[in-house]
Design a protein around this motif. Sequence first.
Motif, PDB file in Angstrom:
ATOM      1  N   ARG A 258       0.854  -1.186   0.000  1.00 22.86           N
ATOM      2  CA  ARG A 258       0.000   0.000   0.000  1.00 22.86           C
ATOM      3  C   ARG A 258       0.888   1.234   0.000  1.00 22.86           C
ATOM      4  N   GLU A 259       0.675   2.115  -0.979  1.00 21.99           N
ATOM      5  CA  GLU A 259       1.497   3.317  -1.106  1.00 21.99           C
ATOM      6  C   GLU A 259       0.627   4.566  -1.111  1.00 21.99           C
ATOM      7  N   GLN A 260       0.903   5.460  -0.177  1.00 21.47           N
ATOM      8  CA  GLN A 260       0.213   6.730  -0.138  1.00 21.47           C
ATOM      9  C   GLN A 260       0.923   7.744  -1.041  1.00 21.47           C
ATOM     10  N   ALA A 261       0.189   8.768  -1.416  1.00 19.21           N
ATOM     11  CA  ALA A 261       0.733   9.841  -2.254  1.00 19.21           C
ATOM     12  C   ALA A 261       0.241  11.172  -1.690  1.00 19.21           C
ATOM     13  N   THR A 269       0.573  11.399   2.009  1.00 20.77           N
ATOM     14  CA  THR A 269       1.884  11.679   2.570  1.00 20.77           C
ATOM     15  C   THR A 269       2.787  12.265   1.498  1.00 20.77           C
ATOM     16  N   ASN A 270       3.784  12.991   1.945  1.00 17.83           N
ATOM     17  CA  ASN A 270       4.833  13.481   1.043  1.00 17.83           C
ATOM     18  C   ASN A 270       6.068  12.594   1.079  1.00 17.83           C
ATOM     19  N   VAL A 271       6.034  11.544   1.894  1.00 12.73           N
ATOM     20  CA  VAL A 271       7.151  10.596   1.930  1.00 12.73           C
ATOM     21  C   VAL A 271       7.202   9.844   0.600  1.00 12.73           C
ATOM     22  N   PRO A 272       8.353   9.826  -0.055  1.00 12.38           N
ATOM     23  CA  PRO A 272       8.433   9.196  -1.386  1.00 12.38           C
ATOM     24  C   PRO A 272       8.043   7.714  -1.354  1.00 12.38           C
ATOM     25  N   LYS A 273       7.466   7.264  -2.449  1.00 12.05           N
ATOM     26  CA  LYS A 273       7.134   5.851  -2.589  1.00 12.05           C
ATOM     27  C   LYS A 273       8.411   5.018  -2.675  1.00 12.05           C
ATOM     28  N   LEU A 274       8.369   3.834  -2.069  1.00 10.94           N
ATOM     29  CA  LEU A 274       9.512   2.935  -2.082  1.00 10.94           C
ATOM     30  C   LEU A 274       9.384   1.819  -3.121  1.00 10.94           C
TER      31      LEU A 274
END
Length: 358
Positions: A258-261, A269-274
């Motif tokens: 699960r990846e937030q954007a 989130t502003n944390v970059p996707k991994l």
Amino acid sequence: MPTLFDPIALGAIHAPNRIIMAPLTRTRATSDHVPTELMIEYYRQRASAGLIISEATGISRQGLGWPNAPGLWTEEQVEAWKPVTEAVHSAGGRIIAQLWHMGRLARPDVTGLQSLSSSTLRAPYAVPEKNPYDQPRAATLDDIRQTLDDYAAAARNAISAGFDGVQIHAANGYFIDQFLRDGTNLREDEYGGAPENRIRLLREAAERVVAEIGAGRTSVRLSANGESQGADDSAPEKVFLPAVRALDALGIAFLELREQAPDGTFGSTNVPKLSPKIREAFRQPLVLIQDYTPVSAQADLDSGVADAISWGRLFIANPDLVERFQLGAPLNTPNPKTFYQPGPEGYVDYPALEASVA
């Protein structure tokens, strides 16, 4: 490059398409966490998905603190799941059980027990004065051994209930995620501190499940970027990449991420996707989820960053989502007011394409 409608091998499970139904809590089980007859029809309707990942399903009384969510730790629960899995298989589908331990998010008014976590940090709540969560106790080594036994037993029960496999829920701020992230894991023993210690519980849980049912029927869900229900990490790459490498070494069937954007509709989130770095570290199929359209989903298949895509809320409102995507047909709009409401409304009464067009 493959399309969304091409088959894929997810370990031992052969999916006819790459449109996966994500796990969705719907609270239609009994107060004793036993699946109900209504759930048979709900899952049967969605059997055209490449694979159904069941709603989060408790592995123990200690770990399931959500009202009317199903479990897999009693014989009664196992027996009640059997007609659900039989209905999915009779309709040509495949279904795995998502194994859930909520940790500090297990409400004591549901479990009757003090919650358990990596540390004693109480989970936050949007309305602090109404916070239903208690201050958890830090899991002892005996607690951890018992929890690992519970994961193994639940996996065994899932196969007995007719599921095609399981997914270990290690995402969204729940028990395993509380160990993974340094914002919630303040331990100083072999399960805390360095990343290799914080991934230990995930690795051991996966090892136990694999030993019970085989790697080809074992999968894991992670949420690597951004805060989730109060769980966050100061350096996600340093813990999640080692975690993924450990899962890759076990040869699990697939990993769902699960990846937030920044513009997410269900958490942002502003944390970059991994996912690009996780793709390099994980050789088995990688399934991505969060706010996809068919176009953006196909783009990620084309780029190779994903092998399949999961949808959640669209499957709630569109039991025939695969066919609608194939035809470019209009989609029903999900009604959030009925997501967790008991009864058939907003659960089994969304019209299929033929009925909605007629």
